[in-house]
Design a protein around this motif. Sequence first.
Motif, mmCIF file in Angstrom:
data_model
loop_
_atom_site.group_PDB
_atom_site.id
_atom_site.type_symbol
_atom_site.label_atom_id
_atom_site.label_comp_id
_atom_site.label_asym_id
_atom_site.label_seq_id
_atom_site.Cartn_x
_atom_site.Cartn_y
_atom_site.Cartn_z
ATOM 1 N N ILE A 8 -16.049 15.914 -7.002
ATOM 2 C CA ILE A 8 -15.334 16.083 -5.727
ATOM 3 C C ILE A 8 -15.703 17.447 -5.133
ATOM 4 O O ILE A 8 -15.961 17.569 -3.930
ATOM 5 N N LEU A 11 -19.200 17.253 -3.629
ATOM 6 C CA LEU A 11 -19.207 16.500 -2.372
ATOM 7 C C LEU A 11 -18.643 17.334 -1.230
ATOM 8 O O LEU A 11 -19.180 17.345 -0.120
ATOM 9 N N LEU A 12 -17.545 18.050 -1.514
ATOM 10 C CA LEU A 12 -16.898 18.831 -0.462
ATOM 11 C C LEU A 12 -17.769 19.998 -0.017
ATOM 12 O O LEU A 12 -17.764 20.379 1.158
ATOM 13 N N ALA A 15 -20.049 18.909 2.749
ATOM 14 C CA ALA A 15 -19.513 18.125 3.867
ATOM 15 C C ALA A 15 -18.726 18.986 4.842
ATOM 16 O O ALA A 15 -18.078 19.959 4.454
ATOM 17 N N VAL A 18 -14.285 15.290 7.322
ATOM 18 C CA VAL A 18 -13.576 14.529 6.296
ATOM 19 C C VAL A 18 -12.600 13.559 6.956
ATOM 20 O O VAL A 18 -11.918 13.923 7.914
ATOM 21 N N GLU A 77 -17.769 10.584 9.601
ATOM 22 C CA GLU A 77 -17.278 11.468 8.533
ATOM 23 C C GLU A 77 -18.199 11.416 7.308
ATOM 24 O O GLU A 77 -18.830 10.393 7.022
ATOM 25 N N GLU A 78 -18.213 12.530 6.597
ATOM 26 C CA GLU A 78 -19.123 12.639 5.452
ATOM 27 C C GLU A 78 -18.449 12.340 4.110
ATOM 28 O O GLU A 78 -19.124 12.173 3.091
ATOM 29 N N ILE A 79 -17.130 12.342 4.114
ATOM 30 C CA ILE A 79 -16.366 11.913 2.933
ATOM 31 C C ILE A 79 -15.144 11.155 3.435
ATOM 32 O O ILE A 79 -14.562 11.514 4.466
ATOM 33 N N ALA A 103 -20.370 6.525 3.736
ATOM 34 C CA ALA A 103 -19.900 7.819 3.218
ATOM 35 C C ALA A 103 -19.286 7.625 1.840
ATOM 36 O O ALA A 103 -18.738 6.564 1.558
ATOM 37 N N PRO A 104 -19.357 8.644 1.001
ATOM 38 C CA PRO A 104 -18.706 8.520 -0.306
ATOM 39 C C PRO A 104 -17.190 8.387 -0.143
ATOM 40 O O PRO A 104 -16.582 9.093 0.652
ATOM 41 N N VAL A 106 -13.495 8.585 -1.916
ATOM 42 C CA VAL A 106 -12.741 9.149 -3.040
ATOM 43 C C VAL A 106 -11.354 8.512 -3.046
ATOM 44 O O VAL A 106 -10.600 8.652 -2.088
ATOM 45 N N ASP A 119 -16.383 5.400 -4.638
ATOM 46 C CA ASP A 119 -17.465 6.032 -5.391
ATOM 47 C C ASP A 119 -16.904 6.939 -6.469
ATOM 48 O O ASP A 119 -17.503 7.118 -7.525
#
Lengths: 321, 321
Positions: A8, A11-12, A15, A18, A77-79, A103-104, A106, A119
């Motif tokens: 996490i 990923l952040l 990015a 969100v 958005e990227e996450i 996008a991934p 969570v 993911d």
Amino acid sequence: MSNPLPEIRRLLEGAKRVLIVSHVSPDGDTVGSALGLAWALRAEGKEVRLACADPIPLELAFLPGAHEFSTRRAGDEEIIFCLDASDPARLGALYDAEAFQRAPVVNLDHHITNTLYGDIHWVLPLASTAEIVLEVIRGVGLSLDRAVATCLLTGIVTDTRGFRTPNTTAETLRHACDLMEAGAPLAEITEAVFDHRALRTLRLWGAVLSSMEWEEGLLWAELPLALLEAYGATSEASKGLVNFMSTCAEAEITVLLREMEGGQGVDVGLRARPGYDVSAVALAFGGGGHPQAAGCQLRGSLQEAKERLLPALKALIAQKA
Amino acid sequence: MSNPLPEIRRLLEGAKRVLIVSHVSPDGDTVGSALGLAWALRAEGKEVRLACADPIPLELAFLPGAHEFSTRRAGDEEIIFCLDASDPARLGALYDAEAFQRAPVVNLDHHITNTLYGDIHWVLPLASTAEIVLEVIRGVGLSLDRAVATCLLTGIVTDTRGFRTPNTTAETLRHACDLMEAGAPLAEITEAVFDHRALRTLRLWGAVLSSMEWEEGLLWAELPLALLEAYGATSEASKGLVNFMSTCAEAEITVLLREMEGGQGVDVGLRARPGYDVSAVALAFGGGGHPQAAGCQLRGSLQEAKERLLPALKALIAQKA
């Protein structure tokens, strides 16, 4: 499952934008978790968008950012964080298979029935999803300021009905304590989410409570449409009523039968003392829930619903006795 | 005030027989504190006797030792602990000036109005007296087992109405967390003290709630003796009712006027939102309490009580508006 915090964090780091999605029929935990995470990420300079398929309940309007939720689906958005949603269907119209591939995703949740979609998923059997967000915030090294703490404590308080559910542990209290030390005003939260019933709601509850019937451990009451109308109330006013009825010392099983609008039939709320499983009865009538709290909806009149349901519940009590 | 733990430790070292006194109209804090201290001292081999001028409420019967309280006055005990009693009058008929001269009196309380009576007094502005007993148990080095922890957590839970009063702090939650870690079952305590209202009590509440009146922020209801009798209930049934009424969103100040038995007049319960001080009004009528929760007793009929009291409360609201 392995601790996904390093992933996490990674990923952040990469990015900027969100998306945080709450589940349909939003409650204090999904909303508080989303807002807590949003404020923590914004403090790091992230652009955070909040989404929920349904409107945020009025009693949560005091939370900073509560008005920001939109029904807009995922964009660039990227996450994508999904909070307190045990499967993608709980996101309602906001679930978008294509965007969720782009996008991934969570998935942070405390329901053990979680389907482990996404993911990255982190499902812990805590009393609230807000506590998992707290772990993420600490693990990733985000800041825990007063706004973040207020939102997260609201999640704990609402999902434990003010520390009253059986899954409230010493750990739950320690998390709540940490959030108060970070500035969360427990009394204000409690007052906002529990101590605000409309006058007409309280009067309606009075009418229902004084008309309750009881036979050999079974407590029940009816809420006809005409009564709602007499008090100028809507079906919203019945929220929490069956819980309150079930505080009756003589009640093994408690039932509230509410006549729905437009001849749609009867909405049934069921509560039971430990040792019973009313979800099995609810399931037999097309509903579902937990052993101690379940519900279903029946076609027909209040009288017909009573005739079908009450004998099944009395049998359950007789069987145990 | 200086920390009296060394002196309490010294007194206990030389004593075998201990008397613990709870206050009149006992609540969960005075009873839980007394029992918690009793079990901790018994684990050290002390002979502990428990006393209270009034009967212990039914909802506290689940506490280990709750049946042991007697109304017998001090005898040959070598120490007397007074718990949660802000002045000796709160001990009722159990206050015995002579006996209280014979043995050292230890006054442990969380009311800032405490008159600091006794040979040793320890008054801390915590949310409950149970937490002061916890400090004593730790400070003196007594054991904190499951029974002790259960009794003390009951004190915290009842005096904070389940962590809902404004004086619930992070420290309160930390104490509760410590007690859960020592084995106290929070969910069982909560269910015992809050989730057990008699059927006739709930029906009576219903009748009162549906008859509530409201004018410009003032919410009030009457509880005539005839209504109690109609539901086969006693005045005990009104406990908690004014708190519940005060959850009304439109209520700035809430009043419950209860007709007392034997023509003794009217018992008045007052609750207010933060920003008001109803204890001043209660004081003017010979009562007392806290700014947000106070009470008094008036001679005469319900009608007379209303005529005297309601204008004063309406003026308080008008003044703030």
